[in-house]
Design a protein around this motif. Structure first.
Motif, PDB file in Angstrom:
ATOM      1  N   HIS A   1       0.837  -1.197   0.000  1.00 21.35           N
ATOM      2  CA  HIS A   1       0.000   0.000   0.000  1.00 21.35           C
ATOM      3  C   HIS A   1       0.871   1.246   0.000  1.00 21.35           C
ATOM      4  O   HIS A   1       1.797   1.340   0.793  1.00 21.35           O
TER       5      HIS A   1
ATOM      6  N   TYR B   1       1.977   4.923   1.002  1.00 20.06           N
ATOM      7  CA  TYR B   1       1.815   5.685   2.244  1.00 20.06           C
ATOM      8  C   TYR B   1       1.155   7.003   1.878  1.00 20.06           C
ATOM      9  O   TYR B   1       1.793   7.967   1.510  1.00 20.06           O
ATOM     10  N   GLU B   2      -0.161   7.023   1.940  1.00 23.18           N
ATOM     11  CA  GLU B   2      -0.946   8.163   1.499  1.00 23.18           C
ATOM     12  C   GLU B   2      -0.623   9.403   2.330  1.00 23.18           C
ATOM     13  O   GLU B   2      -0.442   9.311   3.544  1.00 23.18           O
TER      14      GLU B   2
END
Length: 87
Positions: free
Chosen positions: A5, A7-8
């Motif tokens: 994912h 790392y927003e």
């Protein structure tokens, strides 16, 4: 293994806010609360997750909580590989 994912930016900002709030908190209970929130946010990412456990370890040592310090020491060792593996 890379983290699955990204790392927003919003999650990164929330994590940093919680870590900063933990550093600035006036009492141990508030520090733990902020570190626990940061922990939830950091779990999918190996390095922030590990940094969070290091901060928890430091707080446990400062509070002379041997049991918590030992638990965090173990978690420091497994946090990065666990996050990278998606566990």
């Amino acid at each position: 293994m890379p983290c699955p994912h990204p790392y927003e930016p919003a999650v990164r900002a929330a994590y940093r806010n919680e870590m900063n709030a933990a550093r600035l908190a006036a009492d141990g209970a508030s520090r733990w609360r902020h570190l626990e929130r940061a922990h939830i946010l950091s779990q999918p990412w190996p390095w922030p997750h590990t940094r969070n456990h290091v901060a928890m370890f430091v707080l446990a040592v400062a509070q002379r909580d041997r049991r918590e310090a030992l638990g965090q020491a173990v978690r420091i060792i497994v946090a990065a590989p666990g996050s990278a593996a998606g566990r």
